[in-house]
Design an enzyme around this catalytic site. Structure first.
Site, PDB file in Angstrom:
ATOM      1  N   SER A 129      -0.501  -2.972   1.519  1.00 42.77           N
ATOM      2  CA  SER A 129      -0.144  -1.776   0.771  1.00 42.77           C
ATOM      3  C   SER A 129       1.325  -1.824   0.332  1.00 42.77           C
ATOM      4  O   SER A 129       1.700  -2.705  -0.433  1.00 42.77           O
ATOM      5  CB  SER A 129      -0.476  -0.546   1.624  1.00 42.77           C
ATOM      6  N   ASP A 159     -10.721   1.722  -3.822  1.00 44.19           N
ATOM      7  CA  ASP A 159      -9.350   2.110  -3.449  1.00 44.19           C
ATOM      8  C   ASP A 159      -8.870   3.249  -4.346  1.00 44.19           C
ATOM      9  O   ASP A 159      -8.779   3.086  -5.564  1.00 44.19           O
ATOM     10  CB  ASP A 159      -8.445   0.875  -3.608  1.00 44.19           C
ATOM     11  N   HIS A 195      -8.743   1.823   0.532  1.00 44.75           N
ATOM     12  CA  HIS A 195      -7.386   1.279   0.685  1.00 44.75           C
ATOM     13  C   HIS A 195      -7.175   0.666   2.074  1.00 44.75           C
ATOM     14  O   HIS A 195      -6.331  -0.197   2.247  1.00 44.75           O
ATOM     15  CB  HIS A 195      -6.371   2.400   0.430  1.00 44.75           C
TER      16      HIS A 195
HETATM   17  C1  MLT Z   1       3.425   2.034  -2.613  1.00 43.66           C
HETATM   18  O1  MLT Z   1       4.149   3.004  -2.747  1.00 43.66           O
HETATM   19  O2  MLT Z   1       3.857   0.918  -2.320  1.00 43.66           O
HETATM   20  C2  MLT Z   1       1.984   2.262  -2.866  1.00 43.66           C
HETATM   21  O3  MLT Z   1       1.788   3.573  -3.323  1.00 43.66           O
HETATM   22  C3  MLT Z   1       1.160   1.975  -1.665  1.00 43.66           C
HETATM   23  C4  MLT Z   1       1.446   2.920  -0.543  1.00 43.66           C
HETATM   24  O4  MLT Z   1       2.417   2.738   0.151  1.00 43.66           O
HETATM   25  O5  MLT Z   1       0.686   3.879  -0.348  1.00 43.66           O
END
Ligand code: MLT
Length: 204
Positions: free
Chosen positions: A108, A158, A189
């Site tokens: 992520s 996701d 996700h």
């Molecule tokens: C991010 O900010 O890198 C993406 O939105 C993924 C997350 O951290 O949820």
């Protein structure tokens, strides 16, 4: 053995028993820390050295590797700056722990900064496994990724990363010369058992 940090990044370093294997650089998701991905790293690459920093940005109480403007909308200026800081940390840690260039394993938010490392400072990584990554830049900089392997595991369900966005990232990295394997799993996700199996096979 866990070593204390002397660099600005709080981190854990676990020396491996497999001297031939590339070390893993573990990059956690939003709200995680340097301990989160240690079990995944041990499972995915038994015996590999593990280097696991904590992101230096706080969103409320949640550590991250760079700022975002809202969910899924990244602060590109901050990302560029934090990417260079992380790359400098990797270089210092390699010298300190006598490490080969690591393969990033990011989830992520951690996968997004790993993708940014590939685009801005490719020399610090041997390759990267990007779990639920999105395209970090609207106009991605050109990078020379010849010889780098990239595994991109996306979730078809996701709610944060659109399928087209993940496909765009895969295309960008492949255009830059990386050997990209992109798989879309029937999951959201969060990580699944399927991720662990594919990751293990790809790292072996
Ligand atoms: C991010 O900010 O890198 C993406 O939105 C993924 C997350 O951290 O949820």
């Amino acid at each position: 053995m866990h070593a204390a940090a002397t660099t600005p990044f709080i981190h854990v370093f676990e020396p491996g028993t497999d001297a031939a294997g590339a070390p893993l650089l573990l990059l956690h998701g939003t709200g995680g820390n340097e301990r989160d991905l240690l079990p995944l790293g041990r499972m995915a690459a038994p015996g590999a050295s593990l280097l696991s920093p904590r992101g230096q940005v706080l969103e409320g109480t949640m550590p991250r590797f760079f700022r975002r403007l809202s969910e899924g909308v990244l602060d590109e200026d901050d990302l560029r700056r934090r990417t260079h800081e992380l790359a400098d940390f990797i270089e210092e840690a390699r010298a300190r722990y006598d490490l080969a260039p690591p393969t990033a394993l990011g989830f992520s938010n951690g996968a997004n900064i790993a993708a940014s490392l590939l685009l801005l400072r490719p020399e610090v990584l041997a390759g990267a496994a990007l779990l639920r990554a999105m395209s970090p830049y609207a106009q991605p900089p050109k990078a020379d990724l010849a010889g780098k392997r990239v595994l991109l595991l996306s979730g078809g369900l996701d709610p944060i990363v659109a399928e087209e966005d993940a496909a765009r990232l895969a295309a960008t990295l492949a255009d830059d010369g990386a050997a990209v394997e992109h798989r879309t799993l029937p999951v959201g996700h969060g990580l699944s058992q399927a991720d662990v199996g594919l990751l293990r096979g790809w790292l072996a």
